[in-house]
Design an enzyme around this catalytic site. Structure first.
Site, PDB file in Angstrom:
ATOM      1  N   PRO A  26       0.856  -1.203   0.000  1.00 53.94           N
ATOM      2  CA  PRO A  26       0.000   0.000   0.000  1.00 53.94           C
ATOM      3  C   PRO A  26       0.882   1.239   0.000  1.00 53.94           C
ATOM      4  CG  PRO A  26       0.081  -0.973   2.207  1.00 53.94           C
ATOM      5  CD  PRO A  26       0.854  -1.900   1.306  1.00 53.94           C
ATOM      6  N   MET A  27       0.593   2.188  -0.881  1.00 55.02           N
ATOM      7  CA  MET A  27       1.347   3.457  -0.892  1.00 55.02           C
ATOM      8  C   MET A  27       0.358   4.589  -1.095  1.00 55.02           C
ATOM      9  SD  MET A  27       4.892   2.609  -2.899  1.00 55.02           S
ATOM     10  CE  MET A  27       4.188   1.718  -4.276  1.00 55.02           C
ATOM     11  N   CYS A 109       3.339   3.241   9.414  1.00 52.14           N
ATOM     12  CA  CYS A 109       3.571   4.531   8.754  1.00 52.14           C
ATOM     13  C   CYS A 109       4.425   5.428   9.652  1.00 52.14           C
ATOM     14  CB  CYS A 109       2.255   5.226   8.433  1.00 52.14           C
ATOM     15  SG  CYS A 109       2.534   6.786   7.572  1.00 52.14           S
ATOM     16  N   LYS A 148       0.241  -4.468   9.406  1.00 46.31           N
ATOM     17  CA  LYS A 148       1.516  -4.123   8.759  1.00 46.31           C
ATOM     18  C   LYS A 148       2.310  -3.258   9.729  1.00 46.31           C
ATOM     19  CE  LYS A 148       3.321  -2.262   4.396  1.00 46.31           C
ATOM     20  NZ  LYS A 148       3.827  -0.927   4.738  1.00 46.31           N
ATOM     21  N   ASN A 209       9.062  -7.178   3.732  1.00 37.79           N
ATOM     22  CA  ASN A 209       8.961  -5.961   2.906  1.00 37.79           C
ATOM     23  C   ASN A 209      10.178  -5.064   3.128  1.00 37.79           C
ATOM     24  OD1 ASN A 209       7.505  -2.868   3.501  1.00 37.79           O
ATOM     25  ND2 ASN A 209       7.603  -3.668   1.445  1.00 37.79           N
ATOM     26  N   GLY A 210      10.600  -4.417   2.041  1.00 39.77           N
ATOM     27  CA  GLY A 210      11.640  -3.394   2.133  1.00 39.77           C
ATOM     28  C   GLY A 210      12.758  -3.595   1.139  1.00 39.77           C
ATOM     29  N   ASP A 211      12.836  -2.687   0.174  1.00 43.37           N
ATOM     30  CA  ASP A 211      13.961  -2.630  -0.778  1.00 43.37           C
ATOM     31  C   ASP A 211      14.022  -3.796  -1.757  1.00 43.37           C
ATOM     32  OD1 ASP A 211      14.612  -0.373   0.643  1.00 43.37           O
ATOM     33  OD2 ASP A 211      16.320  -1.280   1.687  1.00 43.37           O
ATOM     34  N   ARG A 234       8.113   0.722  -3.657  1.00 44.41           N
ATOM     35  CA  ARG A 234       8.642   1.775  -4.528  1.00 44.41           C
ATOM     36  C   ARG A 234       9.202   1.270  -5.846  1.00 44.41           C
ATOM     37  NH1 ARG A 234      12.514   3.918  -0.156  1.00 44.41           N
ATOM     38  NH2 ARG A 234      12.351   1.704   0.313  1.00 44.41           N
TER      39      ARG A 234
END
Ligand SMILES: Cc1cc2nc3c(=O)[nH]c(=O)nc-3n(C[C@H](O)[C@H](O)[C@H](O)COP(=O)(O)O)c2cc1C
Length: 342
Positions: A26-27, A109, A148, A209-211, A234
Site C-alpha cells: 500500500p502506498m 507509517c 503491517k 517488505n523493504g527494498d 517503490r
C-alpha cells in the site's frame, strides 16, 4: 533460487485464498484504484488500498469512499489507520460493507502527521494500545484482519516479534514487516534478517517488505527472513508490473500485459493517465497523475528533452499531455530499457 519458486504458490490468509506470494505494498497517493487494477492484471498476488484514516471514514468524510470502494478485483483488501478503537471498528465495518475481504491495520507509517496523532508506527510504542485496536477490529468484522508494521520504533525497541505474537493471539491472520525502524524512515537498508525474528515468533503467514525490486532480491529476502511472501512498494514507480513479473518468473510463465514495444508503452501510459482523470475528475486527476508520468519518463524515456518533460508535467490540457506522451513514448522510448525494467 529455491525460494523464488515458492513465490508462485498460493497462500491462505484466514481462509481467503491469495493466488501467489508477491504483493503490491500500500502506498498512499500512489496505489489507487487505477494502479491496483494494473498491478493485479499483471499478476500481483495481492493488492492493498492506500491507508484510510478510520476517524475520517467513520465520520463519512469525502475522499474516503474512493479509497475503500470495491474495484472488482477478486480480493478486496482495505488498510485502516487510526488510534481510536471505536473508529477502527466502525471503519472496518464500513469497509466490509463495501465488500472488503481483508482488513489491514497500519502500524508502520512513519509520517509525522500520522505518528503525531499516535497512529501508524507510533502504535509500536504502546503495544497495549495497539492490541486494543486490533481486538476492536477483529471483534467488529468476520473477515480476516492483518497488521503491517516496522521492526520497532527505533534500534532500542525492536518489538515487532512481540507485537506479531500478541496480534496472532488476538486473532490476526497475517503480518507484514518492513525491515526498518520508524526512526529510520526510509534511510539505510532494510534489515531482511531481522524479519526472521518475527517469523520465528508466530505461526501465521509473515510477509517480508523493504527494498525489493528484482527476482533475485525477492528470493534473498525470503531466504534471509524465512517469510512466506514478499511485498514490494517503490520498485513499482513507473512499472506497475513489477510484482506480477516477479510472480510470473517464479512460476516459469510470462507475465501478462507488460508493454515491451514503444507503441504499447505509449498506449499503456496514456490509458493510466486517462483512468486517473476519469476517477478523480480532470482538475485533480491531472495533478495526481503527474508523479506517475514523471516516473514513466524517468524509467523509460530518460533522454526526453527538458521542454517535453516540462510540457507533460505542467500542462493543464489533457489533450496536449496525451499528444506529448505519444510523441515521447512511441518515438523516443527504447525497447531495451523496457526489457531491463521488466
Ligand atoms: C509514498 C509512500 C506511501 C506509503 N503509504 C503507505 C500506506 O498508505 N500504508 C502503509 O502501510 N505503508 C505505506 N508505505 C510504506 C510501503 O508500504 C512500504 O512498506 C515501504 O515503501 C517499504 O517497501 P519498499 O522498499 O518496497 O518501497 C508508503 C510508502 C511510500 C514510499
Amino acid at each position: 533460487m529455491a525460494e523464488l519458486t515458492t513465490l508462485a504458490s498460493p497462500l491462505d490468509v484466514g481462509g481467503v485464498k491469495i493466488r501467489n506470494r508477491v504483493f503490491l505494498a500500500p502506498m498512499s497517493g500512489i496505489t489507487d484504484e487505477p494502479f491496483r487494477q494494473r498491478a493485479h492484471a499483471h499478476g500481483a498476488g495481492l493488492v492493498v488500498s492506500e491507508m484510510v484514516a478510520s476517524g475520517e471514514l467513520a465520520k463519512g468524510r469525502a475522499g474516503c469512499d474512493l479509497r475503500i470502494r470495491h474495484s472488482g478485483l477478486p480480493v478486496h483488501m482495505v488498510q485502516l489507520a487510526g488510534r481510536e478503537a471505536a473508529h477502527m471498528a466502525e471503519g472496518a465495518r464500513i469497509a466490509t460493507g463495501e465488500g472488503a475481504d481483508i482488513i489491514d491495520i497500519n502500524m508502520g507509517c512513519p509520517a509525522k502527521k500520522v505518528t503525531g496523532g499516535y497512529a501508524g508506527s507510533a502504535l509500536m510504542r504502546d503495544l497495549d494500545h495497539a492490541l486494543s485496536l486490533i481486538e476492536a477490529v477483529v471483534g467488529a468484522v468476520s473477515v480476516p484482519v492483518t497488521v503491517k508494521m516496522r521492526l520497532g520504533w527505533d534500534e532500542s525497541a525492536l518489538n515487532a516479534p512481540m507485537l506479531a505474537r500478541r496480534a496472532e493471539q488476538a486473532g490476526v491472520s497475517m503480518v507484514t514487516v518492513h525491515g526498518r525502524t520508524r526512526c529510520q524512515f526510509y534511510q539505510g537498508k532494510a534489515d531482511w534478517r531481522a524479519i526472521a525474528r518475527v517469523k520465528q515468533a508466530v505461526s501465521i503467514p509473515v510477509v517480508a517488505n523493504g527494498d525489493v525490486g528484482s527476482p533475485e532480491e525477492a528470493a534473498t529476502i525470503l531466504e534471509r527472513s524465512g517469510a512466506d511472501a514478499v511485498m514490494i512498494g517503490r520498485a513499482h514507480y513507473g512499472a506497475p508490473w513489477i510484482a506480477g513479473s516477479i510472480a510470473s518468473i517464479a512460476g516459469g510463465v510470462s507475465a501478462p500485459g507488460i508493454p515491451h514495444m514503444p507503441q504499447a508503452l505509449a498506449d499503456y501510459v496514456v490509458s493510466h493517465y486517462e483512468d486517473m482523470l476519469s476517477l478523480y475528475g480532470i482538475e485533480s486527476g491531472l495533478r495526481q497523475a503527474r508523479k506517475h508520468l514523471g516516473w514513466y519518463l524517468d524509467r523509460h524515456a530518460a533522454d526526453v528533452s527538458a521542454e517535453q518533460r516540462k510540457a507533460i508535467l505542467t500542462s493543464f490540457k489533457p489533450g496536449e499531455v496525451v499528444a506529448e506522451l505519444c510523441r515521447v513514448f512511441a518515438d523516443g522510448a527504447h525497447p531495451d530499457s523496457l526489457r531491463s525494467a521488466a
